[in-house]
Design a protein around this motif. Structure first.
Motif, PDB file in Angstrom:
ATOM      1  N   VAL A   1       0.853  -1.186   0.000  1.00  0.00           N
ATOM      2  CA  VAL A   1       0.000   0.000   0.000  1.00  0.00           C
ATOM      3  C   VAL A   1       0.890   1.238   0.000  1.00  0.00           C
ATOM      4  O   VAL A   1       1.697   1.435   0.905  1.00  0.00           O
ATOM      5  CB  VAL A   1      -0.934   0.022   1.234  1.00  0.00           C
ATOM      6  CG1 VAL A   1      -1.754   1.301   1.271  1.00  0.00           C
ATOM      7  CG2 VAL A   1      -1.834  -1.197   1.247  1.00  0.00           C
ATOM      8  N   THR A   2       0.754   2.073  -1.023  1.00  0.00           N
ATOM      9  CA  THR A   2       1.542   3.307  -1.093  1.00  0.00           C
ATOM     10  C   THR A   2       0.687   4.550  -0.891  1.00  0.00           C
ATOM     11  O   THR A   2       1.176   5.577  -0.445  1.00  0.00           O
ATOM     12  CB  THR A   2       2.260   3.427  -2.448  1.00  0.00           C
ATOM     13  OG1 THR A   2       1.277   3.412  -3.490  1.00  0.00           O
ATOM     14  CG2 THR A   2       3.249   2.293  -2.650  1.00  0.00           C
ATOM     15  N   HIS A   3      -0.603   4.441  -1.217  1.00  0.00           N
ATOM     16  CA  HIS A   3      -1.521   5.571  -1.106  1.00  0.00           C
ATOM     17  C   HIS A   3      -2.821   5.112  -0.441  1.00  0.00           C
ATOM     18  O   HIS A   3      -3.155   3.930  -0.484  1.00  0.00           O
ATOM     19  CB  HIS A   3      -1.871   6.138  -2.485  1.00  0.00           C
ATOM     20  CG  HIS A   3      -0.730   6.799  -3.169  1.00  0.00           C
ATOM     21  ND1 HIS A   3       0.316   6.089  -3.723  1.00  0.00           N
ATOM     22  CD2 HIS A   3      -0.465   8.105  -3.390  1.00  0.00           C
ATOM     23  CE1 HIS A   3       1.178   6.933  -4.256  1.00  0.00           C
ATOM     24  NE2 HIS A   3       0.718   8.169  -4.069  1.00  0.00           N
TER      25      HIS A   3
ATOM     26  N   VAL B   1      -3.887  10.357  -1.034  1.00  0.00           N
ATOM     27  CA  VAL B   1      -2.629  10.870  -0.499  1.00  0.00           C
ATOM     28  C   VAL B   1      -1.666   9.714  -0.257  1.00  0.00           C
ATOM     29  O   VAL B   1      -2.076   8.558  -0.091  1.00  0.00           O
ATOM     30  CB  VAL B   1      -2.835  11.656   0.817  1.00  0.00           C
ATOM     31  CG1 VAL B   1      -3.656  12.902   0.589  1.00  0.00           C
ATOM     32  CG2 VAL B   1      -3.478  10.794   1.871  1.00  0.00           C
ATOM     33  N   LYS B   2      -0.372  10.035  -0.241  1.00  0.00           N
ATOM     34  CA  LYS B   2       0.625   9.044   0.146  1.00  0.00           C
ATOM     35  C   LYS B   2       0.359   8.642   1.587  1.00  0.00           C
ATOM     36  O   LYS B   2       0.068   9.495   2.429  1.00  0.00           O
ATOM     37  CB  LYS B   2       2.033   9.610   0.024  1.00  0.00           C
ATOM     38  CG  LYS B   2       2.450   9.860  -1.395  1.00  0.00           C
ATOM     39  CD  LYS B   2       3.863  10.395  -1.443  1.00  0.00           C
ATOM     40  CE  LYS B   2       4.267  10.649  -2.879  1.00  0.00           C
ATOM     41  NZ  LYS B   2       5.622  11.208  -2.977  1.00  0.00           N
ATOM     42  N   LYS B   3       0.479   7.379   1.855  1.00  0.00           N
ATOM     43  CA  LYS B   3       0.121   6.908   3.195  1.00  0.00           C
ATOM     44  C   LYS B   3       0.972   7.553   4.285  1.00  0.00           C
ATOM     45  O   LYS B   3       0.493   7.773   5.390  1.00  0.00           O
ATOM     46  CB  LYS B   3       0.193   5.393   3.292  1.00  0.00           C
ATOM     47  CG  LYS B   3       1.598   4.816   3.207  1.00  0.00           C
ATOM     48  CD  LYS B   3       1.565   3.315   3.340  1.00  0.00           C
ATOM     49  CE  LYS B   3       2.963   2.732   3.321  1.00  0.00           C
ATOM     50  NZ  LYS B   3       2.942   1.271   3.438  1.00  0.00           N
ATOM     51  N   GLU B   4       2.215   7.911   3.966  1.00  0.00           N
ATOM     52  CA  GLU B   4       3.087   8.528   4.958  1.00  0.00           C
ATOM     53  C   GLU B   4       2.625   9.935   5.344  1.00  0.00           C
ATOM     54  O   GLU B   4       3.035  10.459   6.370  1.00  0.00           O
ATOM     55  CB  GLU B   4       4.526   8.596   4.451  1.00  0.00           C
ATOM     56  CG  GLU B   4       5.184   7.265   4.259  1.00  0.00           C
ATOM     57  CD  GLU B   4       4.835   6.605   2.920  1.00  0.00           C
ATOM     58  OE1 GLU B   4       4.209   7.256   2.061  1.00  0.00           O
ATOM     59  OE2 GLU B   4       5.176   5.427   2.757  1.00  0.00           O
TER      60      GLU B   4
ATOM     61  N   GLU C   1      -2.722   2.487  -7.553  1.00  0.00           N
ATOM     62  CA  GLU C   1      -2.644   3.233  -8.804  1.00  0.00           C
ATOM     63  C   GLU C   1      -2.701   2.267  -9.980  1.00  0.00           C
ATOM     64  O   GLU C   1      -2.097   1.199  -9.935  1.00  0.00           O
ATOM     65  CB  GLU C   1      -1.353   4.057  -8.852  1.00  0.00           C
ATOM     66  CG  GLU C   1      -1.355   5.179  -7.847  1.00  0.00           C
ATOM     67  CD  GLU C   1      -0.132   6.045  -7.988  1.00  0.00           C
ATOM     68  OE1 GLU C   1      -0.233   7.097  -8.631  1.00  0.00           O
ATOM     69  OE2 GLU C   1       0.907   5.643  -7.444  1.00  0.00           O
ATOM     70  N   LYS C   2      -3.419   2.662 -11.012  1.00  0.00           N
ATOM     71  CA  LYS C   2      -3.554   1.810 -12.204  1.00  0.00           C
ATOM     72  C   LYS C   2      -2.442   2.076 -13.172  1.00  0.00           C
ATOM     73  O   LYS C   2      -1.905   3.092 -13.287  1.00  0.00           O
ATOM     74  CB  LYS C   2      -4.895   2.066 -12.859  1.00  0.00           C
ATOM     75  CG  LYS C   2      -6.036   1.655 -11.960  1.00  0.00           C
ATOM     76  CD  LYS C   2      -7.357   1.942 -12.615  1.00  0.00           C
ATOM     77  CE  LYS C   2      -8.473   1.560 -11.652  1.00  0.00           C
ATOM     78  NZ  LYS C   2      -9.760   1.844 -12.140  1.00  0.00           N
TER      79      LYS C   2
END
Length: 70
Positions: A19-21, A44-47, A69-70
């Motif tokens: 998971v990045t976002h 948003v970016k998870k961070e 993201e696709k």
């Protein structure tokens, strides 16, 4: 409790390298406040998400979900 559920989910997303976002999801009914409606669909970016900042106010019913993201 929606707050505990959203915070727990976010902690899991932060620990998951896949998971990045995340995407903010508002309920979108007549009781949804303007602030939550404005954030609905925001990716948003998870961070960038603080686990204690997902829920905006008392009785908030919003949550986040992983966004791929696709």
């Amino acid at each position: 409790n929606a707050m505990a559920r959203a915070e727990g989910a976010m902690e899991g997303y932060l620990a998951d390298d896949m998971v990045t976002h995340v995407i903010f999801i508002a309920v979108g009914d007549s009781r949804t406040c303007a602030e939550c409606n404005a954030r609905d669909g925001m990716i948003v970016k998870k961070e960038e998400v603080k686990t204690d900042g997902i829920i905006l106010h008392a009785r908030c019913r919003c949550t986040v979900a992983p966004y791929i993201e696709k």
